[in-house]
Structures are given as structure tokens and as C-alpha cells.
Write an enzyme that holds these catalytic residues in place. Structure first.
Site, PDB file in Angstrom:
ATOM      1  N   GLU A 257      60.959  19.110  -0.630  1.00 16.08           N
ATOM      2  CA  GLU A 257      61.134  18.351   0.621  1.00 16.08           C
ATOM      3  C   GLU A 257      60.019  17.343   0.851  1.00 16.08           C
ATOM      4  O   GLU A 257      59.366  17.355   1.893  1.00 16.08           O
ATOM      5  CB  GLU A 257      61.152  19.327   1.815  1.00 16.08           C
ATOM      6  CG  GLU A 257      62.172  20.432   1.732  1.00 16.08           C
ATOM      7  CD  GLU A 257      62.044  21.433   2.884  1.00 16.08           C
ATOM      8  OE1 GLU A 257      61.055  21.366   3.644  1.00 16.08           O
ATOM      9  OE2 GLU A 257      62.938  22.277   3.005  1.00 16.08           O
ATOM     10  N   GLY A 259      58.119  14.043   1.938  1.00 19.36           N
ATOM     11  CA  GLY A 259      58.308  12.910   2.831  1.00 19.36           C
ATOM     12  C   GLY A 259      57.310  11.833   2.456  1.00 19.36           C
ATOM     13  O   GLY A 259      57.633  10.811   1.858  1.00 19.36           O
ATOM     14  N   ARG A 260      56.042  12.128   2.753  1.00 22.50           N
ATOM     15  CA  ARG A 260      54.964  11.177   2.523  1.00 22.50           C
ATOM     16  C   ARG A 260      54.939  10.629   1.089  1.00 22.50           C
ATOM     17  O   ARG A 260      54.764   9.445   0.871  1.00 22.50           O
ATOM     18  CB  ARG A 260      53.630  11.890   2.809  1.00 22.50           C
ATOM     19  CG  ARG A 260      52.402  11.007   2.741  1.00 22.50           C
ATOM     20  CD  ARG A 260      51.123  11.850   2.865  1.00 22.50           C
ATOM     21  NE  ARG A 260      51.286  12.969   3.737  1.00 22.50           N
ATOM     22  CZ  ARG A 260      50.981  12.975   5.038  1.00 22.50           C
ATOM     23  NH1 ARG A 260      50.427  11.924   5.576  1.00 22.50           N
ATOM     24  NH2 ARG A 260      51.188  14.031   5.777  1.00 22.50           N
ATOM     25  N   ARG A 296      47.904   8.145  13.098  1.00 20.78           N
ATOM     26  CA  ARG A 296      47.259   9.045  12.136  1.00 20.78           C
ATOM     27  C   ARG A 296      45.724   9.016  12.174  1.00 20.78           C
ATOM     28  O   ARG A 296      45.103  10.076  12.117  1.00 20.78           O
ATOM     29  CB  ARG A 296      47.760   8.772  10.710  1.00 20.78           C
ATOM     30  CG  ARG A 296      49.289   8.874  10.554  1.00 20.78           C
ATOM     31  CD  ARG A 296      49.743   9.043   9.123  1.00 20.78           C
ATOM     32  NE  ARG A 296      49.283  10.297   8.588  1.00 20.78           N
ATOM     33  CZ  ARG A 296      48.169  10.455   7.899  1.00 20.78           C
ATOM     34  NH1 ARG A 296      47.424   9.417   7.593  1.00 20.78           N
ATOM     35  NH2 ARG A 296      47.805  11.644   7.491  1.00 20.78           N
ATOM     36  N   TYR A 300      44.655  12.712  13.233  1.00 19.88           N
ATOM     37  CA  TYR A 300      44.260  13.552  12.093  1.00 19.88           C
ATOM     38  C   TYR A 300      43.049  13.002  11.352  1.00 19.88           C
ATOM     39  O   TYR A 300      42.812  13.403  10.207  1.00 19.88           O
ATOM     40  CB  TYR A 300      45.383  13.642  11.048  1.00 19.88           C
ATOM     41  CG  TYR A 300      46.763  13.841  11.580  1.00 19.88           C
ATOM     42  CD1 TYR A 300      47.169  15.088  12.053  1.00 19.88           C
ATOM     43  CD2 TYR A 300      47.668  12.789  11.593  1.00 19.88           C
ATOM     44  CE1 TYR A 300      48.460  15.271  12.523  1.00 19.88           C
ATOM     45  CE2 TYR A 300      48.963  12.977  12.061  1.00 19.88           C
ATOM     46  CZ  TYR A 300      49.346  14.212  12.524  1.00 19.88           C
ATOM     47  OH  TYR A 300      50.617  14.393  12.982  1.00 19.88           O
ATOM     48  N   CYS A 327      44.587   1.474  25.899  1.00 18.51           N
ATOM     49  CA  CYS A 327      43.481   1.899  26.753  1.00 18.51           C
ATOM     50  C   CYS A 327      43.122   3.355  26.518  1.00 18.51           C
ATOM     51  O   CYS A 327      43.387   4.230  27.350  1.00 18.51           O
ATOM     52  CB  CYS A 327      43.838   1.634  28.204  1.00 18.51           C
ATOM     53  SG  CYS A 327      43.951  -0.130  28.458  1.00 18.51           S
ATOM     54  N   GLU A 328      42.566   3.616  25.374  1.00 17.03           N
ATOM     55  CA  GLU A 328      42.094   4.944  24.979  1.00 17.03           C
ATOM     56  C   GLU A 328      40.926   4.715  24.037  1.00 17.03           C
ATOM     57  O   GLU A 328      41.039   3.902  23.102  1.00 17.03           O
ATOM     58  CB  GLU A 328      43.168   5.695  24.162  1.00 17.03           C
ATOM     59  CG  GLU A 328      44.437   6.028  24.889  1.00 17.03           C
ATOM     60  CD  GLU A 328      44.371   7.330  25.678  1.00 17.03           C
ATOM     61  OE1 GLU A 328      43.440   8.126  25.448  1.00 17.03           O
ATOM     62  OE2 GLU A 328      45.248   7.527  26.512  1.00 17.03           O
TER      63      GLU A 328
HETATM   64  N1  LLP Z   1      59.257  20.087   5.029  1.00 21.11           N
HETATM   65  C1  LLP Z   1      58.920  20.570   6.244  1.00 21.11           C
HETATM   66  C2  LLP Z   1      59.548  21.806   6.723  1.00 21.11           C
HETATM   67  C3  LLP Z   1      57.975  19.880   7.030  1.00 21.11           C
HETATM   68  O1  LLP Z   1      57.642  20.364   8.219  1.00 21.11           O
HETATM   69  C4  LLP Z   1      57.380  18.698   6.541  1.00 21.11           C
HETATM   70  C5  LLP Z   1      56.382  17.971   7.327  1.00 21.11           C
HETATM   71  C6  LLP Z   1      57.775  18.223   5.266  1.00 21.11           C
HETATM   72  C7  LLP Z   1      58.714  18.954   4.549  1.00 21.11           C
HETATM   73  C8  LLP Z   1      57.260  16.952   4.663  1.00 21.11           C
HETATM   74  O2  LLP Z   1      55.885  16.895   4.524  1.00 21.11           O
HETATM   75  P1  LLP Z   1      55.228  15.685   3.698  1.00 21.11           P
HETATM   76  O3  LLP Z   1      55.777  15.771   2.294  1.00 21.11           O
HETATM   77  O4  LLP Z   1      55.645  14.411   4.337  1.00 21.11           O
HETATM   78  O5  LLP Z   1      53.780  15.912   3.795  1.00 21.11           O
HETATM   79  N2  LLP Z   1      52.364  13.716  10.958  1.00 21.11           N
HETATM   80  C9  LLP Z   1      51.519  14.326   9.937  1.00 21.11           C
HETATM   81  C10 LLP Z   1      52.320  15.137   8.964  1.00 21.11           C
HETATM   82  C11 LLP Z   1      53.156  16.205   9.631  1.00 21.11           C
HETATM   83  C12 LLP Z   1      54.138  16.815   8.679  1.00 21.11           C
HETATM   84  C13 LLP Z   1      55.079  17.710   9.380  1.00 21.11           C
HETATM   85  N3  LLP Z   1      55.993  18.365   8.496  1.00 21.11           N
HETATM   86  C14 LLP Z   1      50.722  13.240   9.222  1.00 21.11           C
HETATM   87  O6  LLP Z   1      50.892  12.062   9.540  1.00 21.11           O
HETATM   88  O7  LLP Z   1      49.901  13.547   8.376  1.00 21.11           O
END
Ligand code: LLP
Length: 410
Positions: A257, A259-260, A296, A300, A327-328
Site C-alpha cells: 500500500e 503512497g508517498r 509537513r 512533522y 498567521c502562525e
Molecule cells: N496504508 C495505510 C493503512 C496507511 O495508513 C498509510 C498512511 C499508507 C498505507 C501509506 O503510507 P505511505 O506509503 O504514503 O507512507 N501525512 C504524513 C503521513 C501519514 C501517513 C498515514 N497513513 C506525512 O506527510 O508524512
């Protein structure tokens, strides 16, 4: 990039379609040799154009809400390539996903399992399920807020409850048990913790098989980090070498899964320098983009390279804070960064902004969410128009004031 900024305005997200495809294909070739579903994590960037391109390549989707289900299906991702995680799925979200006959619900609590069973019974459609296990592993994620695998987090089901819940699900005619899942966090650069997750999930799968509960797939979640500053990204080939043979040997399919990994590097946030402000203490480069476009750095301490687009910047290097107009005090894109001080009107490129940039954007300070452009085969397509002032107040209403109501009655 300057031409895009001039044509579409800033702040602007620019995505490179070829790089998205390259990253997706890199995963497909790395994880070869096993029955594989790459379920792209929609939360990283749910733009329909990106989902469409990934759908055409054969990707599935990892979703966490009814909204993401809607996006994925609108982009043509078939239900049987969709997996659904999340600790707070509502009954209406469960219903839509049961109707879509998704690949797998990744159930995160006993209560959710009961709710899902009731929904499936009522609809007369067996729900395909897997349990999301909390492996109690403190993952080397890039920030505490993106660690999701240890016992103190809200995610997943504790190992000591998992077998019992599988047995309960197996006894229901409305549950179609398919898989097992874990997602330990985000921004991970080392394959080793995935090895430990794999040990645990395979052990549970073997125990279930010995009781006659046969699983079809094992889902390792996402979380692969991308290069940041001097650090290299996750070596996905090494990760695959660790995972693929063992999953195949167990006779299971594999779901991942990411994403990034797929979209982060393909995205750049363009922002224009409004002012350079020197206070004696510091030099602030004030840009028209900030935490409302890319939260981000604030949330983080995420690192994003910031560089001039024109390549013409000259002059002395200085340590500057690149800050937005919000304004932060926590509104910044880069702190204490050595760079050639740009001039007002210059466009800066904020890199690796394709993931968790636009998808986490907000209207705070009543700002308009930015436009997004997909560059493909040398052409720039506007894939999301900039919001307007009308968009900003859409849905708001002013009730009659008590004063007016009293006057009318008099
Ligand atoms: N699968 C599940 C169940 C997840 O909760 C997530 C991310 C992913 C896959 C995908 O994760 P990735 O491959 O994108 O790292 N907003 C934060 C990241 C939060 C991720 C939440 N869940 C950031 O910008 O670093």
C-alpha cells in the site's frame, strides 16, 4: 517551471506523470514472482488525474474513508482492487464498500467486525475481510505522528485478540475471510522492520490454516520513505527480496500500500517570493505558499528541498527561513536553510511535495486552495483549478437575525 507559474499562478502543485509511472513500475518489477496487488494509498494524493493514470497501469487503492472510495471508483479503480483500512469506519461507509464488493476490509476492532457483519447480513453480500494486526513494533518512521505499529497507537488489533476474532468471523456466513494486514508507519527507510512484521503475519496465517481458516493474501501496508536531504529512500528491491520468497512459499498473494513512494518525488510546489524581510536577527523569505499548501514541515519537521526555478539566482548565500503568509509562527516551508537569497517575484520550487501536500491542504486563514497541474508528454494539464472566493463560502448560510424576526412579528 517559471512558465507554468506564469500561466497558472502560484502557489501551484506540478506533477510529473512519467515519474509517477516509473515509480509504480519500479514496484511491479521489484515485487515480481508473487501474485501482487499494488494498492496505491489514496490519502497521499487523491487527485482524480493521478488515480486515473494509476488505474490504467493496473493499480488498486488503499482507502480510509467513503470519500476516498468515491474518488477511487470515479477514477475507474475496480472495487476488487480496493482495500479499506481505518479505525473509525461508519456504517454508511461500510455499506458503500460492501456494495462495491471491495477486495478487503481491514478491520481494526472487535466492534467494527460486528458492525461489518451486521451490514453484510442486511445487504445479503458477504464482506471480504482481513484483520489489521497491531504487531507492537516501534517503527523507524520519520516522526512519532507517523508511527502506527506499536501497542500505544489506536491502529490495528492486538495480537492476543486476533485469532479469536478470525474464528468468530469464520463462523459467520456473511464474512468471507481473505487476508491479514499490518501497516507500521510512514517514511521508513529500512526494510528490516517489515521482516519482523512478516514473521508475525506468517505465523498467524499458519495457525489459522491449521484450524481450517485459509487466507489468500498478506498485506504489508505502505510507508516506504523517499530520499530526504542526504538520506536515501527505501531500497524497494531489498525489501522485495526479503518479502516475496516467503510470501510465495506460504502460498499467499501479496498486497502493498505505498503512497508517498509513488507520488512524492513527482510533485513540486511552486511558490512566489513576496518579500525578503531582514530583522537583524534573521532573514525571512516570505512566499505566497505555506502550511495551508504543505503542512509537513510544520507538523512533522518534514524536510523539503527549496530551490530557485530559474537557476539564475546569484549573490551571496545566507541562512534564511522560508515562511508563508499564514498567521502562525509554525507556518514555514524551511528553517535555517542556506540558500542564495532570492528576490521578490522569484519562483521557488519546493520538492518532494507530491505526497501529503495537496491532500492535506486547507482553507485556513480563508486561503484558496491552489491549482494542480499534471505534466505529461510535454503538455501541462490543469487537473484541479484554483479555488475561487465563491468556493470559499459555498455551503455557508446566515440565519435570520433574531432582531429581524422580532421586527416582522411586531
Ligand atoms: N496504508 C495505510 C493503512 C496507511 O495508513 C498509510 C498512511 C499508507 C498505507 C501509506 O503510507 P505511505 O506509503 O504514503 O507512507 N501525512 C504524513 C503521513 C501519514 C501517513 C498515514 N497513513 C506525512 O506527510 O508524512
Amino acid at each position: 517551471m517559471d512558465a507554468l507559474a506564469a500561466r497558472f499562478g502560484t502557489p501551484l502543485f506540478v506533477y510529473d506523470a512519467a515519474l509517477i509511472e516509473e515509480r509504480y513500475q519500479a514496484l511491479i518489477s521489484a515485487f515480481t514472482g508473487v501474485d501482487l496487488l499494488v494498492a496505491y494509498s489514496v490519502k497521499a494524493n487523491g487527485n482524480l488525474a493521478i488515480l486515473d493514470r494509476l488505474a490504467r497501469l493496473g493499480a488498486g487503492a488503499d482507502i480510509v474513508s467513503g470519500g476516498e472510495l468515491h474518488r477511487a471508483m470515479q477514477a475507474g479503480i475496480p472495487g476488487d482492487r480496493i482495500v479499506f483500512a481505518g479505525v473509525g469506519k461508519t456504517v454508511s461507509e461500510l455499506r458503500s464498500a460492501v456494495a462495491a464488493r471491495i477486495h478487503g476490509f481491514h478491520v481494526e476492532s472487535a466492534g467494527e467486525l460486528r458492525a461489518l457483519e451486521a451490514v453484510a447480513a442486511e445487504m445479503g453480500i458477504p464482506a471480504r475481510v482481513g484483520l489489521r494486526v497491531n504487531p507492537d513494533i516501534v517503527s523507524p518512521a520519520h516522526h512519532g505522528y507517523t508511527q502506527t505499529g506499536h501497542a500505544e497507537t489506536k491502529f490495528g488489533i492486538p495480537v492476543d485478540q486476533v485469532l479469536e476474532l478470525y474464528r468468530w468471523a469464520a463462523s459467520s456466513p456473511h464474512m468471507d475471510i481473505r487476508g491479514i494486514d499490518a501497516h507500521i508507519g510512514s517514511g521508513i527507510l529500512d526494510p528490516a522492520p517489515y521482516g519482523r512484521v512478516l514473521d508475525l503475519l506468517l505465523e498467524i496465517a499458519a495457525q489459522l490454516a491449521s484450524e481450517g481458516i485459509e487466507l489468500e493474501y498478506l498485506d504489508m501496508g505502505g510507508g516506504y520513505g523517499v530520499p530526504q536531504g542526504d538520506e536515501a529512500g527505501m531500497p524497494v528491491e531489498r525489501l522485495a527480496e526479503l518479502v516475496v520468497p516467503r510470501v510465495r512459499e506460504a502460498g499467499l498473494g501479496l498486497v502493498v500500500e505505498p503512497g508517498r513512494y509513488i507520488v512524492a518525488e513527482a510533485g513540486t510546489l511552486l511558490t512566489t517570493v513576496l518579500y525578503v524581510k531582514r530583522t537583524g536577527e534573521k532573514t525571512f523569505v516570505v512566499t505566497d505558499g505555506g502550511m495551508t499548501e504543505l503542512i509537513r514541515p510544520s507538523l512533522y519537521a518534514g524536510f523539503h528541498r527549496v530551490e530557485p526555478t530559474s537557476g539564475t539566482a546569484s549573490g551571496d548565500e545566507e541562512r534564511v527561513d522560508v515562511v508563508g503568509p499564514i498567521c502562525e509562527t509554525g507556518d514555514f516551508l524551511a528553517l535555517d536553510r542556506r540558500m542564495t537569497v532570492p528576490s521578490p517575484g522569484d519562483v521557488l520550487a519546493v520538492r518532494t511535495a507530491g505526497a501529503y501536500g495537496s491532500s492535506m491542504a486547507s482553507n485556513y486563514n480563508s486561503r484558496l486552495r491552489p491549482a494542480e497541474v499534471l505534466v505529461e508528454d510535454g503538455r501541462a494539464h490543469l487537473v484541479r483549478r484554483r479555488e475561487t472566493l465563491e468556493d470559499l463560502t459555498r455551503g455557508e448560510t446566515i440565519p435570520p437575525s433574531p432582531e429581524d424576526t422580532t421586527k416582522k412579528q411586531a
